[in-house]
Design a protein around this motif. Structure first.
Motif: not given
Length: 436
Positions: A61-89
């Motif tokens: 579900v997290a993978y689909k959410y990230v894909e549909s919202t284009q969450y990882l294309e943000r420039t201000d991801l922060g620590s949590f966002g970098r962790f999500v990138r490590l896991c899903l991209a």
């Protein structure tokens, strides 16, 4: 404003889904009679899969959410966002893009002598690790343990053995990576989940099958694994095999059947092979074939080291099995059994040590020679195990069985000869095209 809270929504969604699934599983387990589950391997498998779903479903579900919202294309991801990138991209944007996974990896420019030494190193390491591992595996699952108080009991939880094996392997590889510098690789962590899940399920099926099949049946199935591995290679990685590779694979399987059928039938007092055992071995063979081919694909695509592969796979193996054991309440029961029977604790540690060292040789062999060569080495292990038993215990080796061994080795040498001849032809063609 909505984009600002995407990370919070994602985190809450993952945690909420996990606890909903976990609590649902706990409610179902209180309704179902535990004694019925313990007697049925199929129900135990379903319970295990439901526990794995507590991790896999929120992840999907997290993978689909990230894909549909284009969450990882943000420039201000922060620590949590970098962790999500490590896991899903792919975590490192500065690394070159992955090569096409459907293409064959380039031939390594090692000399013939060095390749032979590498093969002998892989062969020796796998034989020593898994010959000892096989003896300990059968001992743990079949023997009755007793302690100083003269208490006697059998250990039955296959998943706990998988968990302990994976914990030691993860700790071993993690510590090694902490003190050794390896080149970065761009493999998203979620891609390790596929082979991690099939790896723990294949190990579980193998342990469970010892309760339902005779030893010769299990060895026969393992000996014939080279054919499904090649078929799975075509499905997973779109690999192309030469005709001689199919012919030699069939020859090796036939030779092993001739050898093992003629030498496994004299065992007295062994359990009868059942339908459950056959189904478990079929599941083991399918998932194990997928595991080695998926790992080979990741090696070709992301060029990680054997230790990095070992760490990534065992990370998810530990996570999945831990959630399953805790949710079923069997983790603490198994630890209590370990404290009550010290000899089991020693066997369990030695089994995990052999499994961890064996995994290093497995990943190194697959990354260097591919999954088919790895299966050939493990096939030879079955021959060596029974030949060693014949020598130590003075068992009789019939002419028919000896002929089967000859067929196996003829097939192996024929495969090596054809492979080397094909390499020479390709080199000549390459020189001709360069000169032209």
């Amino acid at each position: 404003m909505v984009r600002r809270y995407q990370g919070i929504v994602l985190g809450v969604l993952i945690i909420l889904l996990f606890f909903i699934l976990y609590l649902t599983m706990q409610i179902i387990q209180t309704i179902v009679i535990q004694s019925i589950v313990e007697e049925s391997w199929l129900l135990r498998l379903c319970v295990n899969l439901a526990a794995y779903g507590c991790i896999l479903v929120p992840g999907f579900v997290a993978y689909k959410y990230v894909e549909s919202t284009q969450y990882l294309e943000r420039t201000d991801l922060g620590s949590f966002g970098r962790f999500v990138r490590l896991c899903l991209a792919e975590p490192y944007s500065d690394l070159p893009k992955s090569i096409d996974s459907t293409s064959n990896p380039p031939l390594q420019s090692h000399s013939h002598g060095k390749r032979v030494l590498q093969l002998l190193y892989c062969f020796g390491g796998l034989q020593i690790s898994y010959l000892i591992w096989g003896v300990l595996q059968e001992k743990i699952m079949t023997q009755e343990y007793h302690n100083s108080d003269d208490e006697r009991a059998n250990f039955k939880d296959s998943e706990f053995l998988v968990f302990v094996n994976r914990v030691l392997a993860f700790a071993f590889s993690g510590i090694h990576l902490m003190f050794t510098k390896y080149p970065r690789n761009n493999c998203p962590l979620y891609k390790y989940v596929y082979c991690s899940l099939t790896n723990i399920l294949s190990s579980w099926c193998q342990y469970e099958a010892l309760k339902f099949v005779t030893f010769p049946t299990q060895v026969l199935v393992k000996a014939s694994k080279i054919i499904p591995v090649m078929v799975m290679g075509k499905v997973v990685s779109k690999k192309k095999f030469e005709y001689y590779e199919y012919v030699t694979a069939v020859m090796m399987s036939i030779g092993m059947v001739m050898f093992l059928l003629n030498n496994g039938g004299d065992q007295k007092g062994v359990k009868e092979t059942t339908v459950s055992g056959i189904v478990l071995m079929a599941m083991y063979m399918t998932m194990d074939s997928f595991t080695s081919n998926w790992q080979s694909k990741l090696f070709s695509e992301y060029h990680m080291s054997s230790v990095q592969m070992m760490c990534g796979v065992n990370l998810f193996s530990c996570l999945l099995t831990a959630v399953s054991l805790v949710s079923q309440g069997s983790l603490f029961k198994s630890i209590l059994f370990m404290s009550q029977f010290p000899s089991f604790a020693i066997d369990c540690f030695l089994l995990s040590l052999c499994s961890a060292s064996g995994q290093l040789f497995i990943f190194y062999t697959i990354s260097t020679f591919g999954p088919v060569v790895f299966v050939i080495i493990t096939t030879l292990r079955q021959v060596l195990a029974i030949l060693l038993s014949c020598i130590i215990y003075d068992h009789h080796l019939s002419t028919f069985a000896a002929f089967g061994v000859c067929v196996v080795f003829i097939a192996i040498f024929l495969r090596i000869y054809c492979n080397q001849r094909l390499r020479n032809i390709r080199k000549q063609q390459l020189r001709g095209s360069v000169q032209g």
